[in-house]
Scaffold this motif. Sequence first.
Motif, PDB file in Angstrom:
ATOM      1  N   LEU A  38      -8.571   0.574  -1.469  1.00  0.00           N
ATOM      2  CA  LEU A  38      -8.272  -0.864  -1.553  1.00  0.00           C
ATOM      3  C   LEU A  38      -9.571  -1.658  -1.568  1.00  0.00           C
ATOM      4  N   ILE A  54       0.838  -1.205   0.000  1.00  0.00           N
ATOM      5  CA  ILE A  54       0.000   0.000   0.000  1.00  0.00           C
ATOM      6  C   ILE A  54       0.873   1.255   0.000  1.00  0.00           C
ATOM      7  N   THR A  58      -1.240   3.565  -2.786  1.00  0.00           N
ATOM      8  CA  THR A  58      -2.648   3.213  -2.994  1.00  0.00           C
ATOM      9  C   THR A  58      -3.567   4.075  -2.124  1.00  0.00           C
ATOM     10  N   ARG A  59      -4.635   4.603  -2.740  1.00  0.00           N
ATOM     11  CA  ARG A  59      -5.605   5.438  -2.027  1.00  0.00           C
ATOM     12  C   ARG A  59      -6.841   4.661  -1.597  1.00  0.00           C
ATOM     13  N   VAL A  69      -5.490   4.576   3.761  1.00  0.00           N
ATOM     14  CA  VAL A  69      -6.199   3.954   2.650  1.00  0.00           C
ATOM     15  C   VAL A  69      -7.652   3.736   3.034  1.00  0.00           C
ATOM     16  N   GLU A  70      -8.560   3.903   2.061  1.00  0.00           N
ATOM     17  CA  GLU A  70      -9.975   3.604   2.266  1.00  0.00           C
ATOM     18  C   GLU A  70     -10.269   2.236   1.678  1.00  0.00           C
TER      19      GLU A  70
END
Length: 577
Positions: free
Chosen positions: A149, A141, A146-147, A168-169
């Motif tokens: 997942l 991540i 990564t924003r 991360v959301e």
Amino acid sequence: MLTAQQVQQDLEKLRDIVIALKSPESDLATTTKVINGIELNVFAKVPDNLRGVYKLGLEAADKDFLVYEDERFTFAQSLHTAEAMSQVLLRRYGIKKGDRVAVCSRNYPEWCLAYMAITMIGAIVVPMNSWWQSNELVYGIKDSGTRVLFADQERIDQLLPVIDQVDVEVIAIKPSKPDPRFPEFHDLVAEGLTGEQVDLDAIEVLPEDDASIMYTSGSTGNPKGVLSTHRNIVNALYSWIFGKEANDTLRPELVEEDPEFDPGILSNVPLFHVTGSHAQFLVSFIMLRKFVMMYKWNAEKALELIEQERLSVLHGVPTMTWEVMNSPMFDKTDLRSLRIVQSGGAARPPGHLTLMKQKFDEVVQPGLGYGLTETNAIGATITGAFYLAKPESTGRPTQPVTEIRIEDERGNVLPNGQIGEICIKGATIMKAYWNRPEETAKAIKNGWFHTGDIGLLDEHGFLVIKDRAKDIVIRGGENVACAEVEYALCDHPDVCEAAVYGLPDERLGEIVGASVMVQPGSGLDEATLQVFLRENIAHYKVPSHIAVQTKQLERIATGKIAKKLLREQAIKRLGLA
């Protein structure tokens, strides 16, 4: 079986077929294009991006595409569901072109739908290894940036203890423990179908735009992110289409004029591998092929699905073919629909091919492929009569946008018959290693990707792989970096040093073995070390056999650990020879 003369004659016919197939008037025409300063052959008439590929499925709009247990999505439903999720990514999460969105899950329809939704709006999909443990997920991540997942319950459970370490959301796939922090996939799809719609066709996604980051285990430390463009992936897909057309033209007697069954393939390898995502899933849009998923690999279940869904292709690592052929259900299963049994991801033992000839009908064509994450699974392929004539080979360079050559240690190109490093050039070669410019420069020189694999091209131009230069073990198609496992072993306070290597295994091809030196009096044994490792690395990386000793591991003259000797000792001790 073809003689050497017949092989040569067929290759001459194939050359003429290839020339015709890539000519300007053909649907599979090629042209040249300069990309990043390198002139490459590319397909001229294919979609510019993956959204264009997905739309091809509408030619069979009402036919089943994604199948998992009692769930079925037609080609049209798949596209419309993915488009609704695209709306959610754009409107709710503010995802923009170039943003990274990851998927980490078992093979579920939602994995495929998420991949489509991400890539059709110009975001970069990051298919993460679903075997990864908590710290590995954190690494992936953070490394990719990564924003959002997409994750199933097992991966959410892995992430929860370390979720404070990442920003991360999470979107939940098939959650068994609903959590208000993680909205459910199909609830969001319903949201995406309402409200003001963004015009997805107005989002310009160019061939050279970034499409995916797939992680690969190399020979050192943490996995590297392989960054590929839409052109890289689309050209890989059409390379398989080109190969099929060429083979069908060469062997028209094997082409069914009015097939009894529609094409279908069993999804039996992880979608986070290029074999699963590219050679099985994505190319199915072009072939209008049903894609049937299973919860986890099981030979008996695979046979049941082949019969029940009338599947035409069984494609996975060689272990899977071996298990299917040795299943007590094999002779009881109706395999009339089956036409192709292919393998990739690892070498197929010669005995497997002999058994395939005995077990399968003559209409079933055996095949083998060689490719890497960095090449989007493209490299060399071999099928049917060629494969039976040359079982030691993994095929000729995948036509028509791929070249292969063999180089020595100084970069000189070697003639056919001489052994050296396998180098691949073409439109499917990755753009770069994500945020690793120095490693990219080492791997790609003047457009040629240096695989680290050792082999030769024979007198007919067929590739024969001899060895791997990289220090990895291929366990049932999964790459295991020896250095990563060695580092994990040495994280134990009582381990002084460790050596990890591959051991032969009839079912998996290779399994992971290790030799370690521990502190005298520590009482540390194999079972304790395996438990320790399972808490820190993916289970498939944990050595099946660990030799524990209190003296220093054997050395070679340079002072390096004698891995080859330790491996030979383990093979002898375990009776694996």
